[in-house]
Design an enzyme around this catalytic site. Structure first.
Site, PDB file in Angstrom:
ATOM      1  N   GLU A 139       0.823  -1.209   0.000  1.00  0.00           N
ATOM      2  CA  GLU A 139       0.000   0.000   0.000  1.00  0.00           C
ATOM      3  C   GLU A 139       0.856   1.258   0.000  1.00  0.00           C
ATOM      4  OE1 GLU A 139      -2.447  -3.298   0.714  1.00  0.00           O
ATOM      5  OE2 GLU A 139      -0.688  -2.681   1.885  1.00  0.00           O
ATOM      6  N   HIS A 180     -11.348  -5.767   8.133  1.00  0.00           N
ATOM      7  CA  HIS A 180     -12.061  -5.562   6.872  1.00  0.00           C
ATOM      8  C   HIS A 180     -13.353  -4.765   7.022  1.00  0.00           C
ATOM      9  CE1 HIS A 180      -9.421  -8.955   5.803  1.00  0.00           C
ATOM     10  NE2 HIS A 180      -9.502  -8.492   4.566  1.00  0.00           N
TER      11      HIS A 180
END
Length: 418
Positions: free
Chosen positions: A140, A210
């Site tokens: 990321e 998540h």
């Protein structure tokens, strides 16, 4: 940890939420079974969604990109068409338009060449080539840094962070580089061509890695914009505006709405304004402010208030059922629309803020402080926040973590009765 302030009312409301199904089973010999989708509005049946062509084409604030921007805005929609889309299809449509109209635009991220986890980039690599839609390594920080570099070189970089929960390794690149490079270079360079898309909010079973809502972490990052759409029409228009905005934008997409929210989306190129909230339901007694998925929980709460089921009739005073609640979708978290919210609260005298992120140092805290300053003499009750709890999200207990319709209704009643 934040706690509810009226144990009696909260327990009775929670009792309805947890035991109404059991009551129905015990009494099914005398009570007609509810319809399959329940009596209350769901995302699929929401009145907020624009499911007709005319409604879609007349979305407030819509700006057609094929019209002269210097000419007066028009409401004529003859000749334009819509197509039934869910949220991920609308996002895919927006990226397709951006790639087709801007030869410098590229889309990249983990697995995007295959369509992505939520299928938002399905077919784009085949349509525009693997040099413009491509996979990256699982990093990321690298995705954000690569996007910043592309933007500095004049490209339109549309990056995907696979889940908002994974944006934290990229935090330094986003906050210290993308947000500051224009100021740092005296205007010689900027990362305004960078848009970072990322799925956010709860999904029902995502747990601690998540289902997070990290929008509040970016509120102090001057130089960024943060946007969260509530529906397909909003997603397409706001994403195209984000891609074309001269500032780096973090575009957070509520993942549970990818398939559940469906609208008649205009097929032409259009934009919706960044930094502007939208009043979805006008009212005069209380302002209910939210964004993303909780928009629909708030809509359900208003339905419960107006027409409570038998289990709730005793805890909802009849005098409050006709209260006029103003429901507002904030849409842009940074910058947020101070003027619209302050004007609304000045009229209603009450504010309830709903978001899925935890309460402490959340977006609601900043809004509460500013509204308290601007509307102090107009307030008839303290600003109330309904949020996720200040704990990691549990896998099996996510339903109890999010601010559902019952908790929102509880806050509305307490604020009205203050």
């Amino acid at each position: 940890m934040n706690t509810l302030k009226s144990p009696s009312l909260s327990r009775r409301l929670s009792s309805f939420s947890l035991s109404s199904s059991a009551r129905h089973i015990r009494c099914n010999s005398t009570v007609t079974a509810p319809p399959a989708d329940g009596h209350l509005p769901s995302v699929a049946s929401s009145e907020i969604l624009r499911t007709k062509r005319e409604a879609g084409l007349r979305t407030p604030g819509i700006k057609w990109a094929d019209e002269d921007s210097s000419a007066p805005s028009r409401i004529i929609v003859g000749g334009r068409e819509t197509r039934k889309m869910n949220t991920y299809q609308a996002i895919r449509d927006a990226m397709s338009i951006a790639l087709a109209k801007d030869e410098n635009a590229v889309v990249f991220g983990e697995d995007v060449a295959f369509g992505g986890v939520f299928r938002c980039t399905m077919g784009l690599a085949e349509e525009f080539g693997k040099e413009r839609v491509f996979n990256t390594p699982l990093t990321e920080q690298g995705i954000a840094g690569f996007g910043i570099g592309l933007a500095l070189m004049g490209h339109t970089a549309i990056a995907e962070i696979q889940f908002a929960d994974y944006i934290f390794p990229a935090f330094d690149q986003i906050v210290n580089e993308a947000a500051k490079i224009r100021y740092r270079s005296g205007g010689s360079y900027n990362a305004g061509g960078l848009t970072i898309r990322t799925p956010t909010m709860s999904v029902g079973h995502g747990a601690l890695y998540h289902s997070q809502s990290p929008e509040g972490f970016f509120m102090g990052a001057s130089g960024l914009k943060v946007v969260i759409p509530r529906s397909p029409i909003q997603a397409k228009g706001l994403l195209l505006s984000s891609i074309r905005d001269p500032n780096p934008v973090i575009f957070m997409e509520p993942k549970i709405l990818y398939r559940s929210a469906v609208e008649q989306v205009p097929i032409d190129d259009y934009e919706l304004p960044l930094g502007e909230a939208e009043i979805l339901v006008s009212g005069s007694d209380l302002t209910l402010l939210t964004w993303g998925t909780p928009v629909y929980h708030c809509e359900t709460a208003l339905h419960l208030l107006r027409t409570p089921p038998p289990e709730l009739e005793s805890v909802i005073p009849s005098s409050l059922r006709s209260a006029n609640i103003e429901l507002i979708d904030l849409r842009s978290i940074l910058p947020w629309d101070v003027a619209t919210i302050a004007e609304s609260v000045s009229r209603t005298g009450r504010l309830v803020i709903v978001h899925e992120a935890g309460m402490t140092a959340g977006v609601g805290a900043e809004i509460s402080a500013e509204i308290q300053k601007r509307c102090f003499l107009k307030l008839n009750a303290p600003v109330r926040r309904v949020t996720g709890w200040d704990i990691p999200i549990g896998l099996q207990y996510e339903k109890f973590h999010i601010p559902d319709a019952i908790r929102v209704l509880d806050a509305i009643l307490e604020t009205l009765m203050y």
